[in-house]
Design an enzyme around this catalytic site. Structure first.
Site, PDB file in Angstrom:
ATOM      1  N   ARG A 195       0.912  -1.785  -0.259  1.00 55.67           N
ATOM      2  CA  ARG A 195      -0.220   0.172   0.210  1.00 55.67           C
ATOM      3  C   ARG A 195       0.413   0.828   0.142  1.00 55.67           C
ATOM      4  O   ARG A 195       0.341   2.501  -0.565  1.00 55.67           O
ATOM      5  CB  ARG A 195      -0.960  -0.206   1.307  1.00 55.67           C
ATOM      6  CG  ARG A 195      -2.008  -1.097   0.949  1.00 55.67           C
ATOM      7  CD  ARG A 195      -2.273  -1.946   2.494  1.00 55.67           C
ATOM      8  NE  ARG A 195      -3.989  -2.356   2.150  1.00 55.67           N
ATOM      9  CZ  ARG A 195      -3.557  -3.904   1.993  1.00 55.67           C
ATOM     10  NH1 ARG A 195      -2.533  -4.598   2.555  1.00 55.67           N
ATOM     11  NH2 ARG A 195      -4.886  -4.533   1.811  1.00 55.67           N
ATOM     12  N   GLY A 226      -1.053 -11.850  -4.590  1.00 57.12           N
ATOM     13  CA  GLY A 226      -2.499 -11.824  -4.842  1.00 57.12           C
ATOM     14  C   GLY A 226      -3.233 -10.214  -4.495  1.00 57.12           C
ATOM     15  O   GLY A 226      -3.368  -9.496  -4.888  1.00 57.12           O
ATOM     16  N   ARG A 237      -5.880 -18.515  -9.157  1.00 55.57           N
ATOM     17  CA  ARG A 237      -6.584 -17.926  -8.262  1.00 55.57           C
ATOM     18  C   ARG A 237      -7.199 -16.622  -8.653  1.00 55.57           C
ATOM     19  O   ARG A 237      -7.285 -16.369  -9.520  1.00 55.57           O
ATOM     20  CB  ARG A 237      -6.201 -16.891  -7.384  1.00 55.57           C
ATOM     21  CG  ARG A 237      -4.745 -17.397  -6.637  1.00 55.57           C
ATOM     22  CD  ARG A 237      -3.498 -17.025  -5.734  1.00 55.57           C
ATOM     23  NE  ARG A 237      -4.348 -17.150  -4.338  1.00 55.57           N
ATOM     24  CZ  ARG A 237      -3.990 -15.836  -3.324  1.00 55.57           C
ATOM     25  NH1 ARG A 237      -2.494 -15.514  -3.644  1.00 55.57           N
ATOM     26  NH2 ARG A 237      -4.120 -14.845  -2.786  1.00 55.57           N
ATOM     27  N   SER A 276     -12.896  -9.866   2.813  1.00 56.04           N
ATOM     28  CA  SER A 276     -11.509 -10.095   1.890  1.00 56.04           C
ATOM     29  C   SER A 276     -11.103  -8.364   1.861  1.00 56.04           C
ATOM     30  O   SER A 276     -11.789  -7.885   1.536  1.00 56.04           O
ATOM     31  CB  SER A 276     -11.415 -10.303   0.890  1.00 56.04           C
ATOM     32  OG  SER A 276     -10.557 -10.161  -0.107  1.00 56.04           O
ATOM     33  N   GLN A 299      -8.585  -7.755   0.042  1.00 57.86           N
ATOM     34  CA  GLN A 299      -8.322  -7.418  -0.763  1.00 57.86           C
ATOM     35  C   GLN A 299      -9.290  -6.892  -1.671  1.00 57.86           C
ATOM     36  O   GLN A 299      -8.946  -5.813  -2.986  1.00 57.86           O
ATOM     37  CB  GLN A 299      -7.420  -8.068  -1.481  1.00 57.86           C
ATOM     38  CG  GLN A 299      -5.952  -8.989  -0.736  1.00 57.86           C
ATOM     39  CD  GLN A 299      -5.097 -10.268  -1.267  1.00 57.86           C
ATOM     40  OE1 GLN A 299      -5.837 -11.318  -1.786  1.00 57.86           O
ATOM     41  NE2 GLN A 299      -4.308 -10.443  -1.375  1.00 57.86           N
ATOM     42  N   ASP A 311      -3.924 -15.221   7.670  1.00 57.13           N
ATOM     43  CA  ASP A 311      -3.297 -15.369   7.089  1.00 57.13           C
ATOM     44  C   ASP A 311      -1.685 -16.018   8.317  1.00 57.13           C
ATOM     45  O   ASP A 311      -0.521 -16.883   7.827  1.00 57.13           O
ATOM     46  CB  ASP A 311      -1.895 -14.377   6.961  1.00 57.13           C
ATOM     47  CG  ASP A 311      -2.401 -13.692   5.038  1.00 57.13           C
ATOM     48  OD1 ASP A 311      -3.135 -14.462   4.181  1.00 57.13           O
ATOM     49  OD2 ASP A 311      -2.157 -12.768   5.055  1.00 57.13           O
ATOM     50  N   ARG A 328       4.047 -20.535   3.083  1.00 54.22           N
ATOM     51  CA  ARG A 328       3.393 -20.131   5.234  1.00 54.22           C
ATOM     52  C   ARG A 328       3.689 -21.415   5.364  1.00 54.22           C
ATOM     53  O   ARG A 328       3.758 -21.909   6.075  1.00 54.22           O
ATOM     54  CB  ARG A 328       2.120 -18.851   4.811  1.00 54.22           C
ATOM     55  CG  ARG A 328       2.033 -17.656   4.510  1.00 54.22           C
ATOM     56  CD  ARG A 328       1.289 -16.743   6.127  1.00 54.22           C
ATOM     57  NE  ARG A 328       1.135 -15.444   5.028  1.00 54.22           N
ATOM     58  CZ  ARG A 328       2.013 -14.289   5.301  1.00 54.22           C
ATOM     59  NH1 ARG A 328       2.688 -14.858   5.952  1.00 54.22           N
ATOM     60  NH2 ARG A 328       1.836 -13.653   4.171  1.00 54.22           N
TER      61      ARG A 328
HETATM   62  C1  S3P Z   1      -4.166  -9.165   2.266  1.00 55.15           C
HETATM   63  C2  S3P Z   1      -5.124  -9.416   2.525  1.00 55.15           C
HETATM   64  C3  S3P Z   1      -5.615 -11.207   2.658  1.00 55.15           C
HETATM   65  C4  S3P Z   1      -4.517 -11.643   3.327  1.00 55.15           C
HETATM   66  C5  S3P Z   1      -3.680 -11.565   1.654  1.00 55.15           C
HETATM   67  C6  S3P Z   1      -2.656 -10.009   2.303  1.00 55.15           C
HETATM   68  C7  S3P Z   1      -3.777  -7.420   2.463  1.00 55.15           C
HETATM   69  O1  S3P Z   1      -6.317 -11.454   1.940  1.00 55.15           O
HETATM   70  O2  S3P Z   1      -4.243 -13.419   2.855  1.00 55.15           O
HETATM   71  O3  S3P Z   1      -2.201 -12.325   2.681  1.00 55.15           O
HETATM   72  O4  S3P Z   1      -3.225  -6.898   2.148  1.00 55.15           O
HETATM   73  O5  S3P Z   1      -5.755  -6.695   1.808  1.00 55.15           O
HETATM   74  P1  S3P Z   1      -7.662 -11.745   1.115  1.00 55.15           P
HETATM   75  O6  S3P Z   1      -8.487 -10.077   1.005  1.00 55.15           O
HETATM   76  O7  S3P Z   1      -7.832 -12.233   0.134  1.00 55.15           O
HETATM   77  O8  S3P Z   1      -8.361 -12.259   2.981  1.00 55.15           O
END
Ligand code: S3P
Length: 433
Positions: free
Chosen positions: A26, A94, A122, A166, A168, A314, A386
């Site tokens: 970020r 991701g 994914r 989520s 993300q 995580d 992990r």
């Molecule tokens: C993350 C959100 C999580 C986490 C990933 C990092 C982020 O994923 O598992 O390692 O930085 O926003 P999800 O939003 O898919 O749960």
């Protein structure tokens, strides 16, 4: 690269694990679209965050090479990114692809995001759906990357009720919302990490949060700032578990981010009987930070509270190693999100635990683990960082040698893991094969 671990030992001393991965991504993204200079310290020089850094350089942002976690970003403003000249490959990450999809949906130019074998499997529909609702045009390969994002679309602010918890997805919509006309809002089914919201506030951009609704007005501007990224609680988690299960351990983890949307691992381990002390609690750049002192303690199996699951998402692989060393049964449910991480983490953990002689029952949304005596064995990581680090900690209580095969992906989130683990007392040897 493989890890060989001799059984036994304890974890002692005081260490600082690398910077928070979520915040590092970020910091690059927001610093790039801010006006003026942003300085970052504590940046995670792991492959995932470096992939984000390269992508923004590709779009014309001047970012200095990170040195001991410090870098400077010459922000180009909300409308200043340049069209990339090639496909942007974000590797295993991701977070990069989902957050950038939102940010790129609002640009004047087209872009393509892709990644490695694991990322290509994914699910991306979770971001494509809300972004399309805002007016974005994104094509995928049957819901998976590569993502082709069409530029020049006028995004409009909308409300999105997220079906999955989520961060993300939430962050992707928020980032698109910066470029949208009007107000964008999101509700989440359960609280998830809020670093995007906090960091935007740090850049002087107002994000409102009211009873589970997160909203912002498009078209404002971000002011360059100084960001101090704390150590990643997700990386600290392996050591919290290792020290909890290994007799004689007394380890301090320094300067760890303990944001309440990330501290589920502490709640869960404490409920299992772990001895974790939170010391020197302080605020650093809008994020709570503390030193964590963890000493060995006998653990007991628990039913993991469902509300803690998104707050420890995580860290659950590491928690399952604690469960394997606990007395009694640990039950994890409502954790189906684990199936769509860097590997299917329910399946990967079940397979590894069975290899070490730990009885477990897999459910569609979780797993039950019966604590017991760990044998040695060979662990397949399924290219998942992990899984590799969690099973490395299992050696502290195993009766024989453990081989964790294929550990190269550890560098995505935790460069230097092997050296740091060795320094604390883990009997780890790296074999480059
Ligand atoms: C993350 C959100 C999580 C986490 C990933 C990092 C982020 O994923 O598992 O390692 O930085 O926003 P999800 O939003 O898919 O749960």
């Amino acid at each position: 690269m493989h890890f060989y671990l001799d059984p036994g030992g304890s974890l002692t001393g005081s260490i600082r694990v690398p910077g928070d991965k979520s915040m590092s991504h970020r910091a690059i993204m927001l610093g790039s679209i801010a006006e003026g200079c942003t300085t970052v310290s504590g940046f995670l020089e792991g492959e995932d965050a470096l992939a984000t850094l390269s992508a923004f350089r590709e779009m014309g942002v001047k970012i200095t090479d990170p040195q001991s976690g410090r870098l400077t970003i010459d922000g180009v403003g909300l409308r200043g990114l340049e069209p990339p000249t090639r496909v942007m490959d974000v590797g295993n990450s991701g977070t990069s692809i989902r957050l950038m999809a939102g940010l790129l949906a609002g640009q004047s130019f087209d872009s393509i995001l892709t990644g490695d074998e694991s990322l290509l499997r994914r699910p991306m529909a979770r971001v494509i759906t809300p972004l399309s609702q805002m007016g974005a045009l994104i094509s995928s390969h049957e819901g998976c990357p590569p993502l082709e994002i069409q530029g020049g679309r006028a995004l409009r602010g909308t409300h999105y009720d997220m079906p999955v918890a989520s961060a993300q997805v939430k962050s992707s919509v928020i980032l698109a919302g910066l470029f949208a006309d009007g107000r964008t809002s999101v509700t989440e089914p359960a609280p998830t990490r809020d670093h995007t919201e906090r960091m935007l506030n740090g850049f002087g951009y107002t994000v409102d949060r009211d009873q589970g609704v997160i909203s912002l007005e498009g078209g404002g501007s971000l002011e360059g700032t100084d960001i101090d990224i704390p150590a990643d609680i997700s990386s600290a988690a392996f050591f919290l578990v290792g020290a909890s299960i290994a007799p004689g351990s007394d380890l301090t983890l320094e300067h760890v981010g303990i944001n309440p949307t990330r501290d589920g691992v502490i709640t869960i381990l404490r409920a299992m009987g772990a001895d974790i002390e939170i010391l020197n609690e302080r605020q650093v750049g809008g994020e709570p930070v503390a030193d964590l002192r963890v000493r060995h303690a006998p653990l007991k199996g628990i039913e993991i509270p469902v509300e803690a699951v998104p707050l420890a998402i995580d860290e659950l692989p590491a928690v399952l190693i604690a469960a394997a060393c606990a007395e009694g049964v640990t039950i994890l449910r409502r954790a189906e999100e684990l199936r769509v991480k860097e590997s299917d983490r329910i399946a990967s953990m079940a397979e590894g635990l069975s290899q070490l002689g730990i009885e477990n029952t897999v459910q569609p949304d979780g797993i039950e683990v019966v604590g017991g005596d760990l044998s040695g064995g060979v662990i397949t990581t399924h290219h998942d960082h992990r899984i590799a680090m969690s099973f490395s900690m299992a050696a502290l209580r195993a009766s024989d040698r453990i081989k964790v095969s294929d550990c190269a992906h550890v560098a995505t989130s935790f460069p230097g893991f092997a050296d740091l683990a060795l320094q604390t007392g883990l009997r780890l040897e790296v074999a480059e094969e």
